[in-house]
Scaffold this active site. Sequence first.
Site, PDB file in Angstrom:
ATOM      1  N   CYS A  85      16.047  11.338  23.182  1.00  0.00           N
ATOM      2  CA  CYS A  85      16.802  10.128  23.524  1.00  0.00           C
ATOM      3  C   CYS A  85      18.784  10.502  23.109  1.00  0.00           C
ATOM      4  O   CYS A  85      19.019  11.515  23.581  1.00  0.00           O
ATOM      5  CB  CYS A  85      16.452   8.830  22.994  1.00  0.00           C
ATOM      6  N   HIS A 172      10.952   7.629  24.262  1.00  0.00           N
ATOM      7  CA  HIS A 172      10.721   7.745  23.296  1.00  0.00           C
ATOM      8  C   HIS A 172       9.498   8.209  23.038  1.00  0.00           C
ATOM      9  O   HIS A 172       8.299   7.526  22.175  1.00  0.00           O
ATOM     10  CB  HIS A 172      11.135   6.706  22.206  1.00  0.00           C
ATOM     11  N   GLU A 174       7.342   9.023  20.179  1.00  0.00           N
ATOM     12  CA  GLU A 174       6.331   8.055  18.854  1.00  0.00           C
ATOM     13  C   GLU A 174       6.424   7.099  19.279  1.00  0.00           C
ATOM     14  O   GLU A 174       5.336   6.278  17.843  1.00  0.00           O
ATOM     15  CB  GLU A 174       8.386   8.552  17.760  1.00  0.00           C
ATOM     16  N   GLY A 227       0.028  -5.930  -8.996  1.00  0.00           N
ATOM     17  CA  GLY A 227      -1.768  -6.447  -8.804  1.00  0.00           C
ATOM     18  C   GLY A 227      -1.628  -5.890  -7.430  1.00  0.00           C
ATOM     19  O   GLY A 227      -3.032  -6.346  -6.599  1.00  0.00           O
ATOM     20  N   GLY A 228      -0.155  -5.639  -6.505  1.00  0.00           N
ATOM     21  CA  GLY A 228      -0.422  -5.938  -4.980  1.00  0.00           C
ATOM     22  C   GLY A 228      -1.173  -3.958  -5.199  1.00  0.00           C
ATOM     23  O   GLY A 228      -0.959  -3.231  -6.091  1.00  0.00           O
ATOM     24  N   ASP A 230       0.785  -1.572  -3.808  1.00  0.00           N
ATOM     25  CA  ASP A 230       1.566  -0.543  -4.013  1.00  0.00           C
ATOM     26  C   ASP A 230       1.980  -0.437  -5.505  1.00  0.00           C
ATOM     27  O   ASP A 230       1.878   0.217  -5.662  1.00  0.00           O
ATOM     28  CB  ASP A 230       3.076  -0.854  -2.866  1.00  0.00           C
ATOM     29  N   SER A 231       2.179  -1.823  -5.390  1.00  0.00           N
ATOM     30  CA  SER A 231       2.114  -1.129  -7.108  1.00  0.00           C
ATOM     31  C   SER A 231       1.277  -0.771  -8.029  1.00  0.00           C
ATOM     32  O   SER A 231       1.246   0.344  -8.777  1.00  0.00           O
ATOM     33  CB  SER A 231       3.155  -2.197  -8.057  1.00  0.00           C
ATOM     34  N   SER A 232       0.735  -0.864  -7.628  1.00  0.00           N
ATOM     35  CA  SER A 232      -1.099  -0.957  -7.965  1.00  0.00           C
ATOM     36  C   SER A 232      -1.285   0.750  -8.112  1.00  0.00           C
ATOM     37  O   SER A 232      -1.890   1.950  -8.960  1.00  0.00           O
ATOM     38  CB  SER A 232      -2.498  -1.227  -7.437  1.00  0.00           C
ATOM     39  N   VAL A 233      -0.637   1.637  -6.974  1.00  0.00           N
ATOM     40  CA  VAL A 233      -1.334   2.668  -6.017  1.00  0.00           C
ATOM     41  C   VAL A 233      -0.112   3.663  -7.153  1.00  0.00           C
ATOM     42  O   VAL A 233      -0.023   4.768  -7.803  1.00  0.00           O
ATOM     43  CB  VAL A 233      -1.059   3.257  -4.954  1.00  0.00           C
TER      44      VAL A 233
END
EC number: 6.3.5.2
Length: 513
Positions: A85, A172, A174, A227-228, A230-233
């Site tokens: 583009c 596009h 993608e 405990g979510g 994202d933070s757990s990983v």
Amino acid sequence: MTKLVNEMILVLDFGSQYNQLITRRIREFGVYSELHPHTLTAEEIKKMNPKGIILSGGPNSVYDENSFRCDEKIFELDIPVLGICYGMQLMTHYLGGKVEAASQREYGKANIRIEGTPDLFRDLPNEQVVWMSHGDLVVEVPEGFTVDATSHHCPNSAMSKADKKWYGVQFHPEVRHSEYGNDLLKNFVFGVCECEGEWSMENFIEIEMQKIRETVGDKQVLCALSGGVDSSVVAVLIHKAIGDQLTCIFVDHGLLRKGEAEGVMKTFSEGFNMNVIKVDAKDRFLNKLKGVSDPEQKRKIIGNEFIYVFDDEADKLKGIDYLAQGTLYTDIIESGTATAQTIKSHHNVGGLPEDMQFELIEPLNTLFKDEVRALGTELGIPDEIVWRQPFPGPGLGIRVLGEVTEEKLEIVRESDAILREEIANHGLERDIWQYFTVLPDIRSVGVMGDARTYDYTIGIRAVTSIDGMTSDWARIPWDVLEVISTRIVNEVKHINRVVYDITSKPPATIEWE
């Protein structure tokens, strides 16, 4: 410094909201890709040694005085270049072609016809549907380029100079609306750039662990554990890298889901044998939120208080230099970059105080949500955590619309627990990407028994998505919605009405605040 990957596709950011999708699609092919500012010099790019360069889309016109540019010397690096583009228009402008404003802006699906057998369209149909989004177009391709595709409104829909490995597409690829977009990108990545596809989550773990060790050395890290997913990983990844140098701080700010605080301590302190400190900060957060109804102000307050809590705990622990957070690519996109407009601030990226006492480690900030789940599985984290519902850093504080009170929090907490329980009872938890309840700051008249009521309304939000960038409302069966609605009205105090949000993203965001 450890060499992180053997092959990489570099994407230069010119401001399109689709930019992160380019890197995501390429990583899906097993090839590492990074998004960087368009201001990188050719010399800096040369040192990165990418196998290919992609110039992204963007909102500018190449003739605008303040339009985004890149170093023209990238065309002297002998590295394949694909312009998408605006990227195609900029390539045209630099290499001597001509770009003009279109007589009619083209936005949406379009049919293109392929001319000849160009590299990007190898083994693809001669006619295909693509996604257009542009106000300018190439009216004259640069000298030595061939026109590879045409459409009704855009006669130069794709172009190439095969001997230089320079390519441009006005559409596009993608975006999933371009039916053969992935195939086109594969032709560029594997056919033109000759990548082999060696990148994987296992490889990502090795790379990030080495980066963490090199960054941290023998210093100490605090992890903001909620405990979510994202933070757990983040916690498990960093613990795997540096072991007891990690201390997890779990802040119970009073804005968590039902049973969440107890579950976090059991899972990580006992199950993963991590050093987890629980901080009871309910009163502290609620006092700060008293009288505040603006969603942006609530996010900033909660973000600031989180950091101040960690500051206090770091002072007690002594010698803490780093704070780990579960910031994702989508958080950064929606909070805006140098080239993209801010949609809303995110807890992990928009609410940080300027006087923060420690440096940030954000090992997930190049990943989308589904990639984080795949990473969690690779790390051996149980499914009940990996597939836990996405939960924002500000917690229920932004699912209570308007001022946050104890009573309103309890209403959202109980209604959300019912929703999650019934979704699980009906086997829908893997079919719906995210689901939760919200409490709008409105009341309505109802009748319960023989009495008139004037109580709150609960909104149910449930969406299907792949990466959180876009979403559609989930088609939950009506009989399931009936069960959920009936239970909420009967079991949650001060609720006399339940509504279902049937808005996609865009135009709405997934969260209401």
